[in-house]
Structure formats: structure tokens, C-alpha cells
Design a protein around this motif. Structure first.
Motif, mmCIF file in Angstrom:
data_model
loop_
_atom_site.group_PDB
_atom_site.id
_atom_site.type_symbol
_atom_site.label_atom_id
_atom_site.label_comp_id
_atom_site.label_asym_id
_atom_site.label_seq_id
_atom_site.Cartn_x
_atom_site.Cartn_y
_atom_site.Cartn_z
ATOM 1 N N ARG A 1 0.831 -1.217 0.000
ATOM 2 C CA ARG A 1 0.000 0.000 0.000
ATOM 3 C C ARG A 1 0.859 1.257 0.000
ATOM 4 O O ARG A 1 0.580 2.208 -0.732
ATOM 5 N N ILE A 2 1.895 1.260 0.820
ATOM 6 C CA ILE A 2 2.796 2.417 0.870
ATOM 7 C C ILE A 2 3.432 2.649 -0.497
ATOM 8 O O ILE A 2 3.479 3.790 -0.998
ATOM 9 N N LEU A 3 3.894 1.571 -1.138
ATOM 10 C CA LEU A 3 4.522 1.706 -2.452
ATOM 11 C C LEU A 3 3.525 2.193 -3.506
ATOM 12 O O LEU A 3 3.857 3.037 -4.337
ATOM 13 N N LEU A 4 2.295 1.663 -3.467
ATOM 14 C CA LEU A 4 1.271 2.096 -4.424
ATOM 15 C C LEU A 4 0.919 3.564 -4.221
ATOM 16 O O LEU A 4 0.811 4.329 -5.184
ATOM 17 N N ASP A 5 0.736 3.979 -2.968
ATOM 18 C CA ASP A 5 0.415 5.377 -2.670
ATOM 19 C C ASP A 5 1.554 6.301 -3.102
ATOM 20 O O ASP A 5 1.330 7.354 -3.700
ATOM 21 N N THR A 6 2.770 5.900 -2.806
ATOM 22 C CA THR A 6 3.942 6.708 -3.164
ATOM 23 C C THR A 6 4.088 6.796 -4.684
ATOM 24 O O THR A 6 4.364 7.864 -5.223
ATOM 25 N N SER A 7 3.854 5.680 -5.353
ATOM 26 C CA SER A 7 3.944 5.658 -6.807
ATOM 27 C C SER A 7 2.875 6.568 -7.434
ATOM 28 O O SER A 7 3.146 7.295 -8.382
ATOM 29 N N ALA A 8 1.658 6.504 -6.883
ATOM 30 C CA ALA A 8 0.568 7.357 -7.384
ATOM 31 C C ALA A 8 0.907 8.834 -7.168
ATOM 32 O O ALA A 8 0.688 9.668 -8.054
ATOM 33 N N ALA A 9 1.461 9.147 -6.012
ATOM 34 C CA ALA A 9 1.845 10.541 -5.724
ATOM 35 C C ALA A 9 2.971 10.980 -6.660
ATOM 36 O O ALA A 9 3.002 12.120 -7.128
ATOM 37 N N ASP A 10 3.895 10.070 -6.966
ATOM 38 C CA ASP A 10 4.998 10.377 -7.850
ATOM 39 C C ASP A 10 4.520 10.642 -9.280
ATOM 40 O O ASP A 10 5.072 11.454 -9.997
ATOM 41 N N ASP A 11 3.437 9.942 -9.682
ATOM 42 C CA ASP A 11 2.875 10.130 -11.019
ATOM 43 C C ASP A 11 2.019 11.379 -11.132
ATOM 44 O O ASP A 11 1.758 11.855 -12.237
ATOM 45 N N ASP A 12 1.591 11.921 -9.996
ATOM 46 C CA ASP A 12 0.719 13.096 -9.972
ATOM 47 C C ASP A 12 1.550 14.341 -10.266
ATOM 48 O O ASP A 12 2.462 14.684 -9.504
ATOM 49 N N PRO A 13 1.247 15.057 -11.367
ATOM 50 C CA PRO A 13 2.040 16.242 -11.729
ATOM 51 C C PRO A 13 1.918 17.381 -10.713
ATOM 52 O O PRO A 13 2.784 18.246 -10.631
ATOM 53 N N SER A 14 0.865 17.394 -9.911
ATOM 54 C CA SER A 14 0.696 18.477 -8.924
ATOM 55 C C SER A 14 1.506 18.249 -7.646
ATOM 56 O O SER A 14 1.606 19.120 -6.813
ATOM 57 N N THR A 15 2.111 17.048 -7.514
ATOM 58 C CA THR A 15 2.925 16.765 -6.330
ATOM 59 C C THR A 15 4.268 17.448 -6.465
ATOM 60 O O THR A 15 4.932 17.297 -7.489
ATOM 61 N N PRO A 16 4.659 18.233 -5.437
ATOM 62 C CA PRO A 16 5.950 18.949 -5.528
ATOM 63 C C PRO A 16 7.152 18.016 -5.470
ATOM 64 O O PRO A 16 7.152 16.979 -4.985
#
Length: 198
Positions: A183-198
Motif C-alpha cells: 500500500r505504501i509503495l502504491l500510494d507513493t507511486s501514485a503521488a509520484d505520477d501526480d504532476p501536482s505533487t511537488p
């Protein structure tokens, strides 16, 4: 998403040998030195072709190939352990019927020594597969790519995490820890793919 029971196939020995032959000729799936190894579209096409020929899903073909590869790696480890053990007269002779068929992988598999020189438990197929999301399937595919890649600091950390998980005595706690890590890896990966994440 397909029902998990529909994707599970009973493989005959003849089908398994045919699949191994196709796997051997599809070097893009296993040969890390092959330029096409990094071509995800080609890998997808090859897997879809295999799935069609064996009248099953891509996911089932991936599952079967993963299990064959893990079993073969286990056979190599057992042979290496017997060779490095004290009783050299007692050499390991594999009873697994596909060992010779899988020999083409020998150069592409690096056997890492585990903590305490002990072998991991053999891979056992669950009675019922748990339905995974598409993200989890992608994560597993990525894990297979990482498993085949050369060793680096992240691999060392992954080996450490694996050793800690193996040290857990309670299987329920081990499954919970594995799911939490995923879950941590999936959440982190999703955040990494999100262009709005700094």
C-alpha cells in the motif's frame, strides 16, 4: 477485472513444456542483456500471444512463468547449497521435471545468499487466489523486472526487508506487513505520477 477463479488454469505437463519453449524463444521476457528486454509493448504483445495460444489470460501466463522461474531458482539454490555443504558425497539431484527445460535461464539468474545461508520456503500455490487490483498487478510486474536487474542499494534494502519478513513467526502478521508495504509503495507511486505533487 476477471474473476480470479477464471484466470487459474490447470496446466498439463505437455502445456507446461510448450510454455517453457515459448518462454525460451521470447528473450525479451527474460534476457536482461537483450535490447528488447526493456520494451514493455513488445513484452505485452508476446504475453498476449502466449495467452491466446494457451486459451488463458495474460495474468495466468505471468503467474505460471513466475512460478516456474521461482521453482527453477530454488532448484539451483538447493544444488549450490549441497555443493557448498560439508557432505560432498551427497549431491543434490533434482526431481523437478522441468529443470532441464529451464536451463536456458541459468546465465540470467543471480543467486543471492540469504541470511544464515538458509533457503526460502518453497513457493506454494494458494488454494484460492486473492483478487488483485490492476495497480497491484503492475507492481508485481515491476517487482519481477527489479528481481532480474543488477544488484544496487535499493536491492540491498529490499533483501533486508525480505529477511525481516522471513524472520516473522506469525504468518498473519507477515501477510499484514506485506500488504502494508505494498500500500505504501502504491500510494507513493501514485503521488509520484501526480504532476501536482511537488
Amino acid at each position: 477485472m476477471e474473476d480470479a477463479k477464471k484466470t487459474k488454469k490447470k496446466w498439463t505437463a505437455k502445456e507446461t513444456k510448450r510454455l517453457i519453449k515459448e518462454y525460451e524463444s521470447a528473450t525479451c521476457l527474460w534476457d536482461v542483456f537483450e535490447k528488447s528486454y526493456k520494451d514493455k509493448n513488445l513484452k505485452n504483445e508476446v504475453l498476449q500471444g502466449m495467452a491466446a495460444r494457451f486459451q488463458t489470460s495474460v495474468r495466468e501466463v505471468q503467474r505460471k512463468l513466475h512460478n516456474l522461474r521461482c521453482q527453477y531458482t530454488g532448484e539451483l539454490r538447493k544444488a549450490r547449497t549441497k555443493k557448498s555443504g560439508k557432505d560432498t558425497a551427497d549431491t543434490y539431484r533434482s526431481q523437478w521435471p522441468y529443470k532441464e527445460n529451464m536451463k536456458f535461464l541459468e546465465g540470467s539468474i543471480s543467486l543471492r545468499s540469504s541470511v544464515g545461508n538458509e533457503l526460502p520456503p518453497p513457493l506454494q500455490e494458494p488454494e484460492e487466489q486473492v483478487e488483485n487490483s490492476q495497480e497491484e498487478d503492475q507492481l508485481m510486474a515491476r517487482a519481477n523486472e527489479i528481481f532480474d536487474s543488477p544488484r544496487n542499494d535499493l536491492q540491498k534494502f529490499g533483501d533486508f526487508v525480505a529477511a525481516e519478513l522471513r524472520a516473522l513467526r506469525n504468518p498473519l502478521l507477515m501477510r499484514q506487513a506485506k500488504r502494508s508495504i505494498m500500500r505504501i509503495l502504491l500510494d507513493t507511486s501514485a503521488a509520484d505520477d501526480d504532476p501536482s505533487t511537488p
